[in-house]
Scaffold this active site. Structure first.
Site, PDB file in Angstrom:
ATOM      1  N   ASP A 103     -15.491 -72.350 -43.057  1.00 42.44           N
ATOM      2  CA  ASP A 103     -15.874 -70.832 -42.756  1.00 42.44           C
ATOM      3  C   ASP A 103     -15.600 -69.912 -43.972  1.00 42.44           C
ATOM      4  O   ASP A 103     -15.063 -70.099 -44.695  1.00 42.44           O
ATOM      5  CB  ASP A 103     -14.949 -69.885 -41.560  1.00 42.44           C
ATOM      6  CG  ASP A 103     -15.240 -70.737 -40.244  1.00 42.44           C
ATOM      7  OD1 ASP A 103     -15.993 -71.348 -40.063  1.00 42.44           O
ATOM      8  OD2 ASP A 103     -14.232 -70.497 -39.557  1.00 42.44           O
ATOM      9  N   ILE A 104     -16.490 -69.135 -44.125  1.00 36.90           N
ATOM     10  CA  ILE A 104     -16.694 -68.069 -45.125  1.00 36.90           C
ATOM     11  C   ILE A 104     -15.374 -67.589 -45.445  1.00 36.90           C
ATOM     12  O   ILE A 104     -14.894 -67.568 -46.750  1.00 36.90           O
ATOM     13  CB  ILE A 104     -17.824 -67.030 -44.998  1.00 36.90           C
ATOM     14  CG1 ILE A 104     -17.880 -66.211 -46.452  1.00 36.90           C
ATOM     15  CG2 ILE A 104     -17.499 -66.057 -43.952  1.00 36.90           C
ATOM     16  CD1 ILE A 104     -19.189 -65.426 -46.444  1.00 36.90           C
TER      17      ILE A 104
END
Ligand code: URA
Length: 242
Positions: A103-104
């Site tokens: 995920d970012i």
């Protein structure tokens, strides 16, 4: 191909760095010193050496990145920087891509390669490749949660395989926990959702290991390096050409 491209491909540095190496007369083509970056060579027939060390042309390249938060695990994005922006010219020339996604806001170990069959093998659910994460959690994780992870947590859209939850530190005063979680699949937001299924929230997530590859403590956040020979050998178990 041009000699400078060959040298960049072999990981000697960027085009401008390679130009300097050539200027300093360290490169030989079939035993003769060559200083021109434009020199055409046949990578399958000519012998290229730097300071006497013969180079092999690589088809596949492998990078270990300590992914920072805020960059996307993709090769292109209109709004955010991607992990490719953190690598070098060779990586972009060789069209590497991340093996799976973080995920970012997740940081830690990310493998990037242009070896499709290896990526496929590492991501295949059939191969049960362990992924180890360290998570900071808002809330107290308990022995019941450990058991729940072992049983296999049921999420709305899928049932997770049994996973390991290790309680590293529990801070009653701060109402927070530090845990290590090992999963053998890689569904969307899986770790965060498993913790949420226990009624708590991941506030920081870091990947420490993927299969035989371990996050290098000397690799600062946002930095990368090529895989070592030993790390490459550890990937031979996946039975694909490296
Ligand atoms: N699980 C998550 O929730 N996020 C990641 O980035 C990786 C695993």
């Amino acid at each position: 191909m041009r000699l400078d491209k060959f040298l960049v491909d072999c990981g000697l540095g960027s085009r401008s760095e390679v130009k300097k190496i050539l200027k300093s007369k360290q490169v030989t083509v079939n035993g003769q010193v060559e200083t021109s970056p434009k020199r055409q060579i046949d990578e399958n027939a000519d012998q290229i050496a730097v300071s006497g060390q013969v180079l092999q042309h690589e088809n596949f390249v492998y990078y270990l990145l300590n992914k920072p938060k805020g960059v996307i695990s993709a090769t292109q994005d209109d709004r955010h920087r991607t992990v490719l922006d953190l690598l070098d010219e060779t990586a972009r020339l060789k069209e590497v891509f991340p093996v799976g996604r973080l995920d970012i806001d997740t940081h830690g170990l990310l493998l990037l390669t242009n070896n499709g069959p290896l990526a496929h093998a590492l991501l295949s659910p059939k191969k049960h490749v362990d992924k180890l994460y360290q998570a900071k959690v808002a809330g107290i994780m308990t022995d019941q949660d450990v058991e729940k992870f072992h049983q296999g947590i049921e999420l709305k859209d899928f049932n997770c395989q049994p996973a390991d939850l290790e309680l590293v530190e529990v801070d009653e005063k701060e109402n927070s926990s530090l845990v290590r979680i090992t999963i053998r699949e890689g569904k969307f937001h899986q770790v965060k959702r498993m913790v949420a299924a226990c009624g708590k929230e991941v506030t920081d997530l870091q990947r420490l290991r993927m299969g035989p590859l371990v996050l290098d403590e000397n690799l600062k956040i946002g930095k990368f390096r090529r895989l070592t020979q030993e790390e490459l050998m550890s990937l031979e178990a996946f039975g694909v050409e490296l």
